[in-house]
Design an enzyme around this catalytic site. Sequence first.
Site, PDB file in Angstrom:
ATOM      1  N   HIS A   1       0.809  -1.222   0.000  1.00  0.00           N
ATOM      2  CA  HIS A   1       0.000   0.000   0.000  1.00  0.00           C
ATOM      3  C   HIS A   1       0.843   1.272   0.000  1.00  0.00           C
ATOM      4  O   HIS A   1       0.297   2.372  -0.034  1.00  0.00           O
ATOM      5  CB  HIS A   1      -0.930   0.011   1.213  1.00  0.00           C
TER       6      HIS A   1
ATOM      7  N   HIS B   1       2.121   6.944   0.177  1.00  0.00           N
ATOM      8  CA  HIS B   1       1.206   6.062   0.912  1.00  0.00           C
ATOM      9  C   HIS B   1      -0.152   6.108   0.220  1.00  0.00           C
ATOM     10  O   HIS B   1      -0.834   7.124   0.252  1.00  0.00           O
ATOM     11  CB  HIS B   1       1.094   6.546   2.357  1.00  0.00           C
TER      12      HIS B   1
END
Length: 172
Positions: free
Chosen positions: A81, A96
């Site tokens: 992620h 992120h």
Amino acid sequence: MGFFNKLFGGKAEQQEAKVEFISQNRTILAPISGKVLAQADIPDETFAQGILGPGCGIEPSEKTVYAPFDGVVSQVPSTLHAVGLTSDDGIELLIHVGMDTVEMQGKGFKGLVKEGEAVKAGTPLLTIDLRAIKAAGYPATTAVIVTNSDELGELKMLAEGSVSAGTPLIKF
């Protein structure tokens, strides 16, 4: 069709039609296409308050995250992620994707690079499934955070509104 039209007319149109990643000294290019958000508008307190460092958010409109400069991949968590990068000129960056998407355990994410890998600006890093993120109930907002800004000086935002991947975003 004067002199300026001949000199600038055709080239400007070609540049807008094709996204290019042109690495620039101490500049972070947009790693994904979408709408730039002020850091305070990132829907996560840790990022919004700048606890990890300054930066911005991007509400993604595309599925590919690209290297925003020439450098090395410093971190790729198993959940895919996020990605950490260090530029050739010393910028340490965290990209992120989504908020709380670590909970997805990698579903909806495909890593395209490995830790230690050298990358050039424009190298695909991750692909993301925006529908899967939204279906899981998480915002897809992507935080672009400089984690070593104390060493770099003043951060200057270069873009706002909608951007294409490869657009100059942040400069030191």
